[in-house]
Scaffold this active site. Structure first.
Site, PDB file in Angstrom:
ATOM      1  CD  GLU A 267      -2.806  -0.941  -0.189  1.00  0.00           C
ATOM      2  OE1 GLU A 267      -2.833   0.117  -0.847  1.00  0.00           O
ATOM      3  OE2 GLU A 267      -3.323  -1.985  -0.587  1.00  0.00           O
TER       4      GLU A 267
HETATM    5  C1  LIG Z   1       2.762  -9.613   0.594  1.00  0.00           C
HETATM    6  C2  LIG Z   1       2.460  -8.566  -0.434  1.00  0.00           C
HETATM    7  C3  LIG Z   1       1.139  -8.265  -0.735  1.00  0.00           C
HETATM    8  C4  LIG Z   1       0.840  -7.318  -1.710  1.00  0.00           C
HETATM    9  N1  LIG Z   1      -0.468  -7.090  -2.073  1.00  0.00           N
HETATM   10  C5  LIG Z   1      -0.718  -6.360  -3.192  1.00  0.00           C
HETATM   11  C6  LIG Z   1      -2.023  -6.293  -3.753  1.00  0.00           C
HETATM   12  O1  LIG Z   1      -2.991  -6.863  -3.223  1.00  0.00           O
HETATM   13  N2  LIG Z   1      -2.202  -5.604  -4.903  1.00  0.00           N
HETATM   14  C7  LIG Z   1      -1.167  -4.968  -5.533  1.00  0.00           C
HETATM   15  O2  LIG Z   1      -1.394  -4.375  -6.574  1.00  0.00           O
HETATM   16  N3  LIG Z   1       0.074  -4.984  -5.013  1.00  0.00           N
HETATM   17  C8  LIG Z   1       0.327  -5.666  -3.872  1.00  0.00           C
HETATM   18  N4  LIG Z   1       1.601  -5.717  -3.361  1.00  0.00           N
HETATM   19  C9  LIG Z   1       2.651  -4.960  -4.006  1.00  0.00           C
HETATM   20  C10 LIG Z   1       3.168  -3.805  -3.136  1.00  0.00           C
HETATM   21  O3  LIG Z   1       2.189  -2.815  -3.020  1.00  0.00           O
HETATM   22  C11 LIG Z   1       4.465  -3.321  -3.775  1.00  0.00           C
HETATM   23  O4  LIG Z   1       5.445  -4.323  -3.530  1.00  0.00           O
HETATM   24  C12 LIG Z   1       4.897  -1.978  -3.240  1.00  0.00           C
HETATM   25  O5  LIG Z   1       4.037  -0.975  -3.670  1.00  0.00           O
HETATM   26  C13 LIG Z   1       6.314  -1.603  -3.657  1.00  0.00           C
HETATM   27  O6  LIG Z   1       6.532  -1.828  -5.019  1.00  0.00           O
HETATM   28  P1  LIG Z   1       7.799  -2.677  -5.493  1.00  0.00           P
HETATM   29  O7  LIG Z   1       7.839  -3.908  -4.687  1.00  0.00           O
HETATM   30  O8  LIG Z   1       7.771  -2.821  -6.959  1.00  0.00           O
HETATM   31  O9  LIG Z   1       9.035  -1.786  -5.067  1.00  0.00           O
HETATM   32  P2  LIG Z   1       9.701  -0.637  -5.952  1.00  0.00           P
HETATM   33  O10 LIG Z   1       8.662   0.256  -6.501  1.00  0.00           O
HETATM   34  O11 LIG Z   1      10.644  -1.250  -6.906  1.00  0.00           O
HETATM   35  O12 LIG Z   1      10.528   0.155  -4.848  1.00  0.00           O
HETATM   36  C14 LIG Z   1      11.749  -0.344  -4.282  1.00  0.00           C
HETATM   37  C15 LIG Z   1      12.289   0.618  -3.241  1.00  0.00           C
HETATM   38  O13 LIG Z   1      12.500   1.905  -3.834  1.00  0.00           O
HETATM   39  C16 LIG Z   1      11.824   2.915  -3.101  1.00  0.00           C
HETATM   40  N5  LIG Z   1      11.343   3.946  -4.023  1.00  0.00           N
HETATM   41  C17 LIG Z   1      10.725   3.771  -5.215  1.00  0.00           C
HETATM   42  N6  LIG Z   1      10.400   4.958  -5.747  1.00  0.00           N
HETATM   43  C18 LIG Z   1      10.815   5.901  -4.878  1.00  0.00           C
HETATM   44  C19 LIG Z   1      10.778   7.328  -4.839  1.00  0.00           C
HETATM   45  N7  LIG Z   1      10.211   8.038  -5.820  1.00  0.00           N
HETATM   46  N8  LIG Z   1      11.290   7.968  -3.764  1.00  0.00           N
HETATM   47  C20 LIG Z   1      11.861   7.266  -2.749  1.00  0.00           C
HETATM   48  N9  LIG Z   1      11.939   5.934  -2.733  1.00  0.00           N
HETATM   49  C21 LIG Z   1      11.422   5.264  -3.775  1.00  0.00           C
HETATM   50  C22 LIG Z   1      10.678   2.188  -2.420  1.00  0.00           C
HETATM   51  O14 LIG Z   1      10.240   2.890  -1.270  1.00  0.00           O
HETATM   52  C23 LIG Z   1      11.323   0.858  -2.077  1.00  0.00           C
HETATM   53  O15 LIG Z   1      12.043   1.002  -0.881  1.00  0.00           O
HETATM   54  C24 LIG Z   1       1.905  -6.625  -2.350  1.00  0.00           C
HETATM   55  C25 LIG Z   1       3.227  -6.911  -2.009  1.00  0.00           C
HETATM   56  C26 LIG Z   1       3.512  -7.876  -1.093  1.00  0.00           C
HETATM   57  C27 LIG Z   1       4.968  -8.202  -0.803  1.00  0.00           C
END
Ligand SMILES: Cc1cc2nc3c(=O)[nH]c(=O)nc-3n(C[C@H](O)[C@H](O)[C@H](O)COP(=O)(O)OP(=O)(O)OC[C@H]3O[C@@H](n4cnc5c(N)ncnc54)[C@H](O)[C@@H]3O)c2cc1C
Length: 596
Positions: free
Chosen positions: A443
């Site tokens: 989220e």
């Molecule tokens: C158990 C689980 C359940 C989930 N449930 C859902 C769901 O129901 N539906 C759904 O759609 N998704 C879901 N997700 C996905 C989750 O919302 C994403 O993993 C999350 O939003 C982060 O995206 P990412 O993993 O691609 O990380 P990335 O976007 O690749 O980010 C990696 C790191 O970079 C940082 N970062 C990225 N951009 C910036 C910025 N502009 N400024 C500063 N820092 C930044 C982030 O904070 C993070 O620390 C789930 C994930 C998990 C693990």
């Protein structure tokens, strides 16, 4: 050990004595049904459900996890989960806050938040299933067409079906502008949705027959980036406009993830292969619609952090009372025993008080945000609704970011208080720490909450919510300026509020000259804001306890916890302030190559 008792006394104190929620409901059209009798009954019954049905399934659910059948593309949830969901539905809990016209009970969201805290404390994994349905319901309620509300929303509210939120793709999480899932229009007005979504919570399970996926996708002629995203409802089994349920849709679970925590909350890879879907809201405006769902979910995830803080602290306190180790430095406190309980040691008390301060203060922050959501929806005067909405939108990233980060800190404290026994699975403390970890990631990560708070809520929206919040703190301080028994809090609180305003202006000026300053300040600004907000609620708690009919011990405990908070937690703001004032250079000067 691994107990949970719903904190009913503190919930009632928060709702009645501090926030005056019952008085608010009495004057808000549409909320009048939430009288004190009704609230009390809901709290008592919710507590029983959380303590007796959900809490006993927490550890077994973690150990068993979810099972994927690759041949059938089905998921079996842990023993007891499906039956607990049935009880939840039969008890009318699932539609507690949904509008009556859609089959709900129409009670205020604030009450739903109290229920949610108890569910999350009892069983975080289980709580994810109804949470996703709640989010899907709010997106449909606000953005769906009449027939969609009739055909899809009602079965969600009744618990006949559940919902999901499908945003994330393998190459895009935070940056949804990159998403590739496509939606082609079909002659009957529906769409063929194709793409892969990952990490989808509750994407497949055995609670109900049909699952409604809310999927972000692009129309063929959509502009690039976030302006070209639309929202589609894709059911597991096809559903016609007349509500008839048809054949299996091409929306299937391809696999499930093996995770650090929340083992009983299934996380799916969802494959959409020209699956039939219906557009929700307007073309290319999907992100706005999805934000309705995400904001609901962000506040809700904040409550997950709170629930874990509460449960971990209850167990840590019980252990600290029972476990005998060493003597108090000033001499034996329990000479009749071979050693004193852990509770006599100052540093164990530091950890327990930190948990207490975050649990009880965080409860006020969370419920305050939800109460303003109710005001924003129901108040008769437009300016009151507008003010409440500005406050909710400003506080959402603080609730999400702060309460989940506090959840991580406090579940670690609980493990630490258990010593080596905190590392042992059967004692349950390591599960809380593992489960808490996800709350700062999904989220929107803490960083994304920080960017939302500073970049959007404060800078872009010209700080409307912050101004309201600061003026409320100012009014509270003025009201209590001559109350000697509050002087120890009012002075530091008004100084912190003034500093918050000045700091915000400083960052604004620096960011105007160099926008990187905003990104460099955001994380520390989120924590700074969270700590000052909690200081406000702790001062209010002391004032409200003083004026209440609670026992002298209760009042004294509130005062001493507030004193601890002001002396030992609020000063953390100064480290964040120094980090912010150091500017972006300390983060940006190093070249990419110099990182090593
Ligand atoms: C158990 C689980 C359940 C989930 N449930 C859902 C769901 O129901 N539906 C759904 O759609 N998704 C879901 N997700 C996905 C989750 O919302 C994403 O993993 C999350 O939003 C982060 O995206 P990412 O993993 O691609 O990380 P990335 O976007 O690749 O980010 C990696 C790191 O970079 C940082 N970062 C990225 N951009 C910036 C910025 N502009 N400024 C500063 N820092 C930044 C982030 O904070 C993070 O620390 C789930 C994930 C998990 C693990």
């Amino acid at each position: 050990m691994n107990r949970y008792t719903a904190p009913l006394t503190d919930l009632r104190f928060a709702l009645y004595d501090v926030l005056g929620a019952d008085a608010q409901f009495a004057r808000l059209p549409g909320c009048e049904a939430a009288t004190r009798d009704v609230i009390d009954a809901v709290l008592d019954e919710a507590a029983k459900f959380a303590e007796q049905v959900l809490a006993p399934l927490n550890q077994s659910g973690d150990q068993e996890g979810c099972t994927f059948d690759a041949a059938q593309h089905t998921v079996r949830t842990p023993k007891g989960f499906k039956e607990a969901f049935r009880q939840y539905v039969d008890g009318g809990w699932i539609g507690l806050t949904a509008k009556e016209e859609f089959g709900g009970q129409g009670l205020p969201e604030t009450l739903g938040a109290a229920l949610k805290e108890m569910i999350d404390a009892a069983n975080l994994s289980w709580g994810n299933y109804p949470m996703l349905s709640h989010g899907a319901s709010s997106a449909l309620e606000h953005h769906g067409e009449d027939w969609q509300r009739e055909v899809f929303l009602k079965p969600l509210v009744s618990g006949q079906w559940t919902g999901t939120m499908c945003l994330t793709e393998p190459h895009c999480g935070t940056d949804l502008g990159l998403l590739k899932t496509r939606a082609e229009p079909l002659p009957d007005g529906s769409y063929a949705v194709s793409g892969t979504k990952i990490f989808i919570t509750a994407g497949e399970h055995d609670f109900v027959d049909n699952i409604l996926h809310l999927v972000l996708a692009r129309l063929p002629d959509a502009p690039a980036g976030v302006k070209g995203i639309s929202l589609f409802l894709v059911p597991k089994f096809k559903v016609g406009k007349d509500g008839s349920v048809g054949e299996r849709n091409a929306a299937v679970c391809g696999s499930i993830e093996h995770k650090m925590g929340i083992h009983a909350s299934v996380t799916c890879v969802m494959n959409f292969d020209a699956a039939q879907g219906w557009m929700v809201g307007e073309p290319n405006k999907g992100l706005a619609a999805m934000f309705t769902m995400m904001n609901t979910a962000r506040l809700a995830v904040g409550l997950q952090g709170l629930g874990l803080t509460e449960r971990a602290s209850q167990n840590a306190l019980a252990y600290a009372r029972e476990r005998l180790q060493m003597r108090a430095l000033s001499g034996a406190k329990c000479p009749e025993k071979p050693a004193d309980p852990l509770l006599v040691h100052a540093d164990v008390r530091r950890m327990l008080l930190t948990q207490k301060a975050f649990a009880e203060g965080g409860r006020l922050l969370g419920l305050y945000a939800y109460l303003h959501e109710d005001v924003a929806r129901h108040a008769t005067a437009a300016d009151e609704r507008e003010r409440a909405q500005a406050l909710v939108s400003f506080l959402t990233p603080i609730v999400k970011g702060m309460l989940t980060e506090a959840g991580i800190e406090c579940t670690y404290h609980a493990q630490q208080i258990f010593g080596g026994h905190g590392f042992i699975v059967e004692n349950g403390m390591e599960q809380y720490a593992r489960d808490a970890r996800i709350t700062t990631l999904y989220e929107g990560t803490t960083q994304i909450q920080a960017n939302d708070l500073l970049g959007r809520k404060v800078m872009q929206l010209k700080g409307a919510g912050l101004k309201h919040f600061l003026s409320e703190i100012g009014a509270f301080c003025a009201q209590h300026a001559s109350h000697a028994e509050l002087a120890e809090f009012i002075g530091p609180l008004s100084a912190a509020a003034r500093e918050w305003g000045t700091l915000t202006q400083e960052i604004g000026q620096r960011a105007t000259a160099d926008i990187e300053e905003m990104g460099a300040a955001a994380y520390d600004y989120l924590f700074y804001s969270g700590y000052v907000a909690l200081a406000y609620f702790w001062a209010r708690a002391v004032a409200a306890a003083q004026a209440s009919a609670h026992s002298a011990d209760f009042k004294q405990a509130k005062r001493l916890t507030a004193r601890f908070y002001y002396a030992r937690i609020l000063p953390r703001t100064q480290a964040h302030l120094a980090a912010i004032r150091s500017g972006a250079a300390t983060l940006l000067d190093m070249s990419d190559a110099q990182f090593g």
